[in-house]
Design a protein around this motif. Structure first.
Motif, PDB file in Angstrom:
ATOM      1  N   ASP A  77       1.246   7.887   9.210  1.00 14.50           N
ATOM      2  CA  ASP A  77      -0.006   7.130   9.234  1.00 14.50           C
ATOM      3  C   ASP A  77      -0.290   6.635  10.645  1.00 14.50           C
ATOM      4  O   ASP A  77       0.631   6.187  11.347  1.00 14.50           O
ATOM      5  CB  ASP A  77       0.076   5.938   8.269  1.00 14.50           C
ATOM      6  CG  ASP A  77      -1.242   5.177   8.161  1.00 14.50           C
ATOM      7  OD1 ASP A  77      -2.297   5.831   8.119  1.00 14.50           O
ATOM      8  OD2 ASP A  77      -1.202   3.936   8.115  1.00 14.50           O
ATOM      9  N   VAL A  78      -1.542   6.739  11.055  1.00 11.01           N
ATOM     10  CA  VAL A  78      -1.995   6.219  12.342  1.00 11.01           C
ATOM     11  C   VAL A  78      -3.222   5.350  12.086  1.00 11.01           C
ATOM     12  O   VAL A  78      -4.178   5.801  11.440  1.00 11.01           O
ATOM     13  CB  VAL A  78      -2.347   7.342  13.336  1.00 11.01           C
ATOM     14  CG1 VAL A  78      -2.831   6.753  14.662  1.00 11.01           C
ATOM     15  CG2 VAL A  78      -1.145   8.256  13.562  1.00 11.01           C
ATOM     16  N   GLN A  79      -3.195   4.116  12.567  1.00  6.57           N
ATOM     17  CA  GLN A  79      -4.290   3.181  12.292  1.00  6.57           C
ATOM     18  C   GLN A  79      -4.911   2.655  13.574  1.00  6.57           C
ATOM     19  O   GLN A  79      -4.205   2.405  14.557  1.00  6.57           O
ATOM     20  CB  GLN A  79      -3.786   1.997  11.466  1.00  6.57           C
ATOM     21  CG  GLN A  79      -3.288   2.362  10.093  1.00  6.57           C
ATOM     22  CD  GLN A  79      -3.020   1.138   9.235  1.00  6.57           C
ATOM     23  OE1 GLN A  79      -3.303   0.004   9.635  1.00  6.57           O
ATOM     24  NE2 GLN A  79      -2.491   1.357   8.046  1.00  6.57           N
ATOM     25  N   PRO A  80      -6.235   2.456  13.573  1.00  7.75           N
ATOM     26  CA  PRO A  80      -6.894   1.843  14.726  1.00  7.75           C
ATOM     27  C   PRO A  80      -6.639   0.346  14.756  1.00  7.75           C
ATOM     28  O   PRO A  80      -6.152  -0.240  13.776  1.00  7.75           O
ATOM     29  CB  PRO A  80      -8.377   2.140  14.456  1.00  7.75           C
ATOM     30  CG  PRO A  80      -8.467   2.169  12.953  1.00  7.75           C
ATOM     31  CD  PRO A  80      -7.173   2.784  12.492  1.00  7.75           C
ATOM     32  N   LEU A  81      -6.961  -0.277  15.864  1.00  7.73           N
ATOM     33  CA  LEU A  81      -6.765  -1.712  16.046  1.00  7.73           C
ATOM     34  C   LEU A  81      -8.109  -2.433  16.122  1.00  7.73           C
ATOM     35  O   LEU A  81      -9.114  -1.867  16.576  1.00  7.73           O
ATOM     36  CB  LEU A  81      -5.959  -1.988  17.310  1.00  7.73           C
ATOM     37  CG  LEU A  81      -4.577  -1.340  17.388  1.00  7.73           C
ATOM     38  CD1 LEU A  81      -3.909  -1.668  18.717  1.00  7.73           C
ATOM     39  CD2 LEU A  81      -3.701  -1.775  16.225  1.00  7.73           C
TER      40      LEU A  81
ATOM     41  N   PRO B  73       0.786  -1.240   0.000  1.00  3.13           N
ATOM     42  CA  PRO B  73       0.000   0.000   0.000  1.00  3.13           C
ATOM     43  C   PRO B  73       0.818   1.291   0.000  1.00  3.13           C
ATOM     44  O   PRO B  73       0.312   2.345  -0.380  1.00  3.13           O
ATOM     45  CB  PRO B  73      -0.824  -0.110   1.288  1.00  3.13           C
ATOM     46  CG  PRO B  73       0.035  -0.922   2.201  1.00  3.13           C
ATOM     47  CD  PRO B  73       0.737  -1.911   1.313  1.00  3.13           C
ATOM     48  N   VAL B  74       2.096   1.236   0.400  1.00  2.00           N
ATOM     49  CA  VAL B  74       2.892   2.466   0.543  1.00  2.00           C
ATOM     50  C   VAL B  74       4.051   2.509  -0.447  1.00  2.00           C
ATOM     51  O   VAL B  74       4.198   3.467  -1.212  1.00  2.00           O
ATOM     52  CB  VAL B  74       3.435   2.598   1.995  1.00  2.00           C
ATOM     53  CG1 VAL B  74       4.365   3.804   2.105  1.00  2.00           C
ATOM     54  CG2 VAL B  74       2.281   2.711   2.978  1.00  2.00           C
ATOM     55  N   VAL B  75       4.893   1.489  -0.435  1.00  2.03           N
ATOM     56  CA  VAL B  75       6.128   1.534  -1.225  1.00  2.03           C
ATOM     57  C   VAL B  75       5.864   1.375  -2.721  1.00  2.03           C
ATOM     58  O   VAL B  75       6.396   2.153  -3.535  1.00  2.03           O
ATOM     59  CB  VAL B  75       7.124   0.460  -0.735  1.00  2.03           C
ATOM     60  CG1 VAL B  75       8.369   0.452  -1.613  1.00  2.03           C
ATOM     61  CG2 VAL B  75       7.492   0.709   0.722  1.00  2.03           C
TER      62      VAL B  75
ATOM     63  N   LEU C  62       6.640  12.033  -1.681  1.00  3.21           N
ATOM     64  CA  LEU C  62       5.670  11.195  -2.392  1.00  3.21           C
ATOM     65  C   LEU C  62       4.929  10.268  -1.443  1.00  3.21           C
ATOM     66  O   LEU C  62       3.740   9.995  -1.623  1.00  3.21           O
ATOM     67  CB  LEU C  62       6.379  10.378  -3.478  1.00  3.21           C
ATOM     68  CG  LEU C  62       6.857  11.142  -4.713  1.00  3.21           C
ATOM     69  CD1 LEU C  62       7.658  10.225  -5.625  1.00  3.21           C
ATOM     70  CD2 LEU C  62       5.678  11.740  -5.464  1.00  3.21           C
ATOM     71  N   ILE C  63       5.627   9.770  -0.416  1.00  2.00           N
ATOM     72  CA  ILE C  63       4.975   8.872   0.537  1.00  2.00           C
ATOM     73  C   ILE C  63       4.027   9.634   1.455  1.00  2.00           C
ATOM     74  O   ILE C  63       2.865   9.243   1.632  1.00  2.00           O
ATOM     75  CB  ILE C  63       6.029   8.109   1.358  1.00  2.00           C
ATOM     76  CG1 ILE C  63       6.738   7.079   0.475  1.00  2.00           C
ATOM     77  CG2 ILE C  63       5.376   7.413   2.566  1.00  2.00           C
ATOM     78  CD1 ILE C  63       7.848   6.319   1.179  1.00  2.00           C
ATOM     79  N   THR C  64       4.495  10.732   2.048  1.00  2.00           N
ATOM     80  CA  THR C  64       3.659  11.438   3.024  1.00  2.00           C
ATOM     81  C   THR C  64       2.473  12.140   2.373  1.00  2.00           C
ATOM     82  O   THR C  64       1.398  12.217   2.960  1.00  2.00           O
ATOM     83  CB  THR C  64       4.502  12.450   3.821  1.00  2.00           C
ATOM     84  OG1 THR C  64       5.145  13.360   2.895  1.00  2.00           O
ATOM     85  CG2 THR C  64       5.562  11.764   4.639  1.00  2.00           C
ATOM     86  N   GLU C  65       2.669  12.642   1.149  1.00  2.00           N
ATOM     87  CA  GLU C  65       1.560  13.342   0.473  1.00  2.00           C
ATOM     88  C   GLU C  65       0.506  12.387  -0.048  1.00  2.00           C
ATOM     89  O   GLU C  65      -0.631  12.793  -0.316  1.00  2.00           O
ATOM     90  CB  GLU C  65       2.102  14.182  -0.671  1.00  2.00           C
ATOM     91  CG  GLU C  65       2.928  15.386  -0.218  1.00  2.00           C
ATOM     92  CD  GLU C  65       3.541  16.129  -1.395  1.00  2.00           C
ATOM     93  OE1 GLU C  65       3.277  15.736  -2.547  1.00  2.00           O
ATOM     94  OE2 GLU C  65       4.303  17.094  -1.141  1.00  2.00           O
ATOM     95  N   ASN C  66       0.864  11.124  -0.214  1.00  2.00           N
ATOM     96  CA  ASN C  66      -0.078  10.142  -0.739  1.00  2.00           C
ATOM     97  C   ASN C  66      -0.307   8.996   0.226  1.00  2.00           C
ATOM     98  O   ASN C  66      -0.665   7.889  -0.194  1.00  2.00           O
ATOM     99  CB  ASN C  66       0.440   9.609  -2.076  1.00  2.00           C
ATOM    100  CG  ASN C  66       0.540  10.661  -3.149  1.00  2.00           C
ATOM    101  OD1 ASN C  66      -0.408  10.975  -3.840  1.00  2.00           O
ATOM    102  ND2 ASN C  66       1.744  11.238  -3.300  1.00  2.00           N
ATOM    103  N   ALA C  67      -0.077   9.256   1.505  1.00  2.00           N
ATOM    104  CA  ALA C  67      -0.242   8.199   2.509  1.00  2.00           C
ATOM    105  C   ALA C  67      -1.689   7.728   2.537  1.00  2.00           C
ATOM    106  O   ALA C  67      -2.619   8.523   2.337  1.00  2.00           O
ATOM    107  CB  ALA C  67       0.150   8.715   3.884  1.00  2.00           C
ATOM    108  N   PRO C  68      -1.902   6.426   2.758  1.00  2.00           N
ATOM    109  CA  PRO C  68      -3.266   5.918   2.864  1.00  2.00           C
ATOM    110  C   PRO C  68      -4.026   6.652   3.956  1.00  2.00           C
ATOM    111  O   PRO C  68      -3.508   6.877   5.046  1.00  2.00           O
ATOM    112  CB  PRO C  68      -3.071   4.439   3.228  1.00  2.00           C
ATOM    113  CG  PRO C  68      -1.680   4.106   2.794  1.00  2.00           C
ATOM    114  CD  PRO C  68      -0.896   5.376   2.955  1.00  2.00           C
ATOM    115  N   VAL C  69      -5.227   7.066   3.658  1.00  2.00           N
ATOM    116  CA  VAL C  69      -6.055   7.783   4.637  1.00  2.00           C
ATOM    117  C   VAL C  69      -6.775   6.744   5.488  1.00  2.00           C
ATOM    118  O   VAL C  69      -7.529   5.935   4.997  1.00  2.00           O
ATOM    119  CB  VAL C  69      -7.077   8.698   3.944  1.00  2.00           C
ATOM    120  CG1 VAL C  69      -7.962   9.371   4.986  1.00  2.00           C
ATOM    121  CG2 VAL C  69      -6.360   9.744   3.105  1.00  2.00           C
ATOM    122  N   THR C  70      -6.504   6.761   6.786  1.00  3.54           N
ATOM    123  CA  THR C  70      -7.100   5.826   7.708  1.00  3.54           C
ATOM    124  C   THR C  70      -8.074   6.551   8.622  1.00  3.54           C
ATOM    125  O   THR C  70      -7.718   7.539   9.264  1.00  3.54           O
ATOM    126  CB  THR C  70      -6.023   5.133   8.566  1.00  3.54           C
ATOM    127  OG1 THR C  70      -5.082   4.500   7.689  1.00  3.54           O
ATOM    128  CG2 THR C  70      -6.638   4.107   9.487  1.00  3.54           C
TER     129      THR C  70
END
Length: 313
Positions: A175-179, A113-115, A302-310
């Motif tokens: 990125d911060v994700q819930p559990l 999803p990121v790299v 490129l990574i931070t501007e397009n990070a998956p939105v959680t």
């Protein structure tokens, strides 16, 4: 008239680097192996550094040496000084287009999803940047970035299991994700969130953890400790697909971050965990002073501007 105060020469940057390496590696021999100097040369350079700063930086402990409190303080300053020099060099590089080779390490579940999306965008936007990618768990990536074997790392930690970043490294959260608690779909409460106190009903269940990294195992232990019991780890799997499959087969339960759940499964229910269980944080990691190096700056942007939105919750 000349000044009356003691005008000592500024410490040599190369000797400051040796001191930082000694703090990182622990022995003169390891510093010599890392830098290509002989052990006696390392010792002599550090003795000259003591003369330059006018205070004792090292003290013998048996056949080894340790930093004195003054040496520890100088290392803290040296990390900032060396980082500032690297930043200045990067800013003055004057390249019209970023170019060069970047060695990037990431944990498995961030690769797809990121790299990979970053690599596709990078090829179009910065064709002169070459990226070598490696898969490693966060602890290994930290060691590789620290040693200089890797230029940029993608690492994670859980808020309940914090990880200390060495002072010569710099991290940027993106990125911060819930559990979630993954349970078999036929569980009677499968459709609603789970409070930590309710985890006691799973005290007799087999729990599933990662077989390589220790963070996931520690997370399960701490979450269950808050609920008042010690979990039985029944399975350890590298593949999150297998973790989901084991849960679907009724062979255990697991704590998963949002990116680790397979939402299209009909045999597994993913119950949002109580916020007290914390979140998973994903960060980029470089050696201090490297954010301004054009290839790293381009990739991190490129990574931070397009990070998956959680969405938390």
């Amino acid at each position: 008239m000349p000044p009356t105060q003691d005008m000592r020469p500024l410490p040599d940057l190369g000797r400051l680097r040796l001191l930082v390496e000694l703090d990182r590696l622990g022995t003169m021999a390891a510093v010599a192996e890392s830098t290509g100097y002989g052990t006696s040369a390392v010792s002599k350079h550090l003795a000259v550094l003591e003369t330059e700063v006018g205070t004792q930086l090292l003290r013998p402990v048996g056949r080894r040496v340790r930093l004195t409190p003054a040496g520890e303080r100088l290392v803290e300053h040296a990390v900032g000084i060396l980082a500032a020099v690297e930043e200045a060099r990067a800013a003055l590089s004057g390249e019209a287009e970023p170019s060069g080779r970047v060695r990037l390490a990431s944990f498995f579940t961030a690769v797809e999803p990121v790299v990979l999306p970053m690599l596709a965008r990078l090829r179009a936007a910065y064709p002169r940047i070459e990226v070598e990618t490696y898969e490693h768990e966060p602890d290994t990536t930290i060691d590789l970035v620290r040693s200089g074997a890797i230029d940029l790392g993608v690492v994670y930690h859980y808020s309940l299991v914090p990880r200390t970043v060495p002072r010569e490294l710099s991290a940027r959260l993106f990125d911060v994700q819930p559990l979630y608690l993954a349970v078999p779909a036929h569980h009677p409460d499968a459709g609603r969130p789970v409070a930590l106190s309710e985890l006691r009903e799973f005290a007799g269940a087999g729990w599933i953890a990662n077989s390589r990294g220790t963070d996931d195992d520690e997370l399960v232990q701490r979450v269950c400790a808050i609920a008042g019991f010690t979990p039985r780890i029944a399975h350890r799997m590298d593949s999150l697909h297998l973790v989901n499959s084991l849960v679907g087969a009724g062979l255990g339960v697991a704590v998963l971050a949002a990116s680790g759940i397979e939402r299209d499964r009909t045999d597994v229910a993913f119950r949002p965990l109580d916020p007290l269980a914390g979140t998973r944080h994903t960060s980029l990691l470089v050696r201090a002073g490297q954010w301004s190096w054009p290839p790293v700056a381009a990739i991190s942007s490129l990574i931070t501007e397009n990070a998956p939105v959680t969405v938390l919750g």
